[in-house]
Write a protein that holds these residues in place. Sequence first.
Motif, PDB file in Angstrom:
ATOM      1  N   LYS A 271      14.850  32.090 -19.252  1.00 53.43           N
ATOM      2  CA  LYS A 271      15.378  33.081 -20.199  1.00 53.43           C
ATOM      3  C   LYS A 271      15.478  34.475 -19.558  1.00 53.43           C
ATOM      4  O   LYS A 271      15.033  35.475 -20.132  1.00 53.43           O
ATOM      5  CB  LYS A 271      14.519  33.122 -21.462  1.00 53.43           C
ATOM      6  N   SER A 272      16.083  34.530 -18.381  1.00 57.20           N
ATOM      7  CA  SER A 272      16.210  35.784 -17.647  1.00 57.20           C
ATOM      8  C   SER A 272      17.665  36.019 -17.254  1.00 57.20           C
ATOM      9  O   SER A 272      18.147  35.496 -16.247  1.00 57.20           O
ATOM     10  CB  SER A 272      15.331  35.779 -16.392  1.00 57.20           C
ATOM     11  N   ALA A 273      18.358  36.800 -18.073  1.00 55.87           N
ATOM     12  CA  ALA A 273      19.749  37.132 -17.766  1.00 55.87           C
ATOM     13  C   ALA A 273      19.832  38.002 -16.510  1.00 55.87           C
ATOM     14  O   ALA A 273      20.819  37.937 -15.771  1.00 55.87           O
ATOM     15  CB  ALA A 273      20.382  37.849 -18.957  1.00 55.87           C
ATOM     16  N   LYS A 274      18.796  38.806 -16.256  1.00 51.78           N
ATOM     17  CA  LYS A 274      18.822  39.682 -15.079  1.00 51.78           C
ATOM     18  C   LYS A 274      18.804  38.875 -13.788  1.00 51.78           C
ATOM     19  O   LYS A 274      19.542  39.181 -12.848  1.00 51.78           O
ATOM     20  CB  LYS A 274      17.630  40.638 -15.112  1.00 51.78           C
ATOM     21  N   LEU A 275      17.965  37.838 -13.734  1.00 47.59           N
ATOM     22  CA  LEU A 275      17.927  37.008 -12.534  1.00 47.59           C
ATOM     23  C   LEU A 275      19.249  36.277 -12.328  1.00 47.59           C
ATOM     24  O   LEU A 275      19.724  36.130 -11.198  1.00 47.59           O
ATOM     25  CB  LEU A 275      16.774  36.007 -12.607  1.00 47.59           C
ATOM     26  N   LEU A 276      19.849  35.831 -13.426  1.00 50.33           N
ATOM     27  CA  LEU A 276      21.146  35.164 -13.331  1.00 50.33           C
ATOM     28  C   LEU A 276      22.209  36.134 -12.841  1.00 50.33           C
ATOM     29  O   LEU A 276      23.065  35.778 -12.018  1.00 50.33           O
ATOM     30  CB  LEU A 276      21.541  34.578 -14.678  1.00 50.33           C
ATOM     31  N   PHE A 277      22.167  37.369 -13.332  1.00 47.26           N
ATOM     32  CA  PHE A 277      23.114  38.395 -12.869  1.00 47.26           C
ATOM     33  C   PHE A 277      22.959  38.616 -11.370  1.00 47.26           C
ATOM     34  O   PHE A 277      23.956  38.726 -10.641  1.00 47.26           O
ATOM     35  CB  PHE A 277      22.866  39.700 -13.625  1.00 47.26           C
ATOM     36  N   CYS A 278      21.719  38.694 -10.880  1.00 45.44           N
ATOM     37  CA  CYS A 278      21.481  38.902  -9.449  1.00 45.44           C
ATOM     38  C   CYS A 278      21.995  37.725  -8.621  1.00 45.44           C
ATOM     39  O   CYS A 278      22.505  37.908  -7.512  1.00 45.44           O
ATOM     40  CB  CYS A 278      19.995  39.124  -9.192  1.00 45.44           C
ATOM     41  N   TYR A 279      21.852  36.510  -9.162  1.00 52.13           N
ATOM     42  CA  TYR A 279      22.389  35.334  -8.476  1.00 52.13           C
ATOM     43  C   TYR A 279      23.902  35.442  -8.334  1.00 52.13           C
ATOM     44  O   TYR A 279      24.460  35.250  -7.249  1.00 52.13           O
ATOM     45  CB  TYR A 279      22.017  34.062  -9.243  1.00 52.13           C
ATOM     46  N   PHE A 280      24.595  35.762  -9.440  1.00 52.80           N
ATOM     47  CA  PHE A 280      26.052  35.840  -9.390  1.00 52.80           C
ATOM     48  C   PHE A 280      26.527  37.026  -8.544  1.00 52.80           C
ATOM     49  O   PHE A 280      27.565  36.945  -7.877  1.00 52.80           O
ATOM     50  CB  PHE A 280      26.635  35.921 -10.800  1.00 52.80           C
ATOM     51  N   LYS A 281      25.772  38.110  -8.551  1.00 52.66           N
ATOM     52  CA  LYS A 281      26.104  39.230  -7.673  1.00 52.66           C
ATOM     53  C   LYS A 281      25.996  38.806  -6.213  1.00 52.66           C
ATOM     54  O   LYS A 281      26.859  39.129  -5.382  1.00 52.66           O
ATOM     55  CB  LYS A 281      25.180  40.404  -7.961  1.00 52.66           C
ATOM     56  N   GLY A 282      24.936  38.066  -5.900  1.00 50.53           N
ATOM     57  CA  GLY A 282      24.784  37.550  -4.545  1.00 50.53           C
ATOM     58  C   GLY A 282      25.878  36.562  -4.183  1.00 50.53           C
ATOM     59  O   GLY A 282      26.369  36.540  -3.053  1.00 50.53           O
ATOM     60  N   PHE A 283      26.270  35.747  -5.153  1.00 45.26           N
ATOM     61  CA  PHE A 283      27.339  34.775  -4.930  1.00 45.26           C
ATOM     62  C   PHE A 283      28.655  35.490  -4.616  1.00 45.26           C
ATOM     63  O   PHE A 283      29.355  35.140  -3.657  1.00 45.26           O
ATOM     64  CB  PHE A 283      27.497  33.906  -6.186  1.00 45.26           C
ATOM     65  N   LEU A 284      28.994  36.496  -5.412  1.00 43.70           N
ATOM     66  CA  LEU A 284      30.235  37.245  -5.196  1.00 43.70           C
ATOM     67  C   LEU A 284      30.222  37.961  -3.853  1.00 43.70           C
ATOM     68  O   LEU A 284      31.189  37.886  -3.081  1.00 43.70           O
ATOM     69  CB  LEU A 284      30.435  38.252  -6.326  1.00 43.70           C
ATOM     70  N   ASN A 285      29.124  38.636  -3.557  1.00 42.55           N
ATOM     71  CA  ASN A 285      29.043  39.340  -2.277  1.00 42.55           C
ATOM     72  C   ASN A 285      28.981  38.375  -1.097  1.00 42.55           C
ATOM     73  O   ASN A 285      29.407  38.708   0.008  1.00 42.55           O
ATOM     74  CB  ASN A 285      27.831  40.264  -2.270  1.00 42.55           C
ATOM     75  N   GLY A 286      28.457  37.185  -1.339  1.00 43.66           N
ATOM     76  CA  GLY A 286      28.475  36.156  -0.304  1.00 43.66           C
ATOM     77  C   GLY A 286      29.901  35.722   0.011  1.00 43.66           C
ATOM     78  O   GLY A 286      30.262  35.534   1.180  1.00 43.66           O
TER      79      GLY A 286
END
Length: 305
Positions: free
Chosen positions: A275-290
């Motif tokens: 239940k952590s939207a912030k961690l999910l946001f960081c994952y997708f940010k990393g995915f995009l920057n990757g």
Amino acid sequence: MEHPKKVIIVVVNWDAKNVLEECLHSYKKIDYSNYDVIVVDNGSKDGSQQMVKTLFPEFTVIELGKNYGVAEGQNVGIRHALEMGFDYLFISNNDVMCNENMLKELLHCMESDPSIGIASPLVYYYDAPEIIQLGGAMIDWDHATTSLLYNGQKDTEFPACLDIDYHGFLLISHNTIIRTGLYDPEYFAYWEDVDFCVRVKKLGLRIVCLKNAKVWHKVSFTTRRITGFFEYYMTRNRMYFMKKYSTDARFFKFYFYLFSYDIGHTVYVHLVKHKSAKLLFCYFKGFLNGLILCARSVKYQPFKG
């Protein structure tokens, strides 16, 4: 009598004065006569630099104005070590303690077998000192993940010397550093050690973990303090690593895995389970920057300098 080989230990630190002090006390007790310690401080605000100067005046402190990351911090230390001169270099975290004979065991291994490019210690949990945290690791090239060997086990079944794919704490010779090159600063943190070890193995050298060289590790003391740091850099950097080293076919297979499984699984873990939207946001940010990093990156080329 032959003069003992010169070893320089490089320790990168960021705002971790207390664990760094314990680490340096451990290194001060090493049973070896010819070694120096370089502490590279990534712009700490907690007084780490003054602590080292006061309590360990025999060690070298390099003060950086900001946090350049683990990879570039290690590079700063390596460059300084090259100016000082050394036979072997040991790369260390700031959150470890070692047994007194660690350097002797690692050096004996390196000196006795020219096929070995890196010798690494067996790592135990600091809070569970008889349980292995890391006996080296292996790379899963299909999914860009790594598996920690013997994690959670006692060392009764661990061999005297184990061949591995990579390790974060490593002893490496001057000649191999020159042939391999420095750490890739693009990683900042995470996967920089995997990248470095892959380049050593591409020279045809082995990487081993030794049972009798021991360290105790306070796992992820620094990086876990920043919410989302792990999720962002692990996601971004594994994509970058695969772009550098995998074949086109394997890279396509990896991308298929990301879109067909990894994204959905991560959404479930962070959003439903934790239940952590912030961690999910960081994952997708990393995915995009990757994706962006992969688009502007090229395949690995052997170091020529």
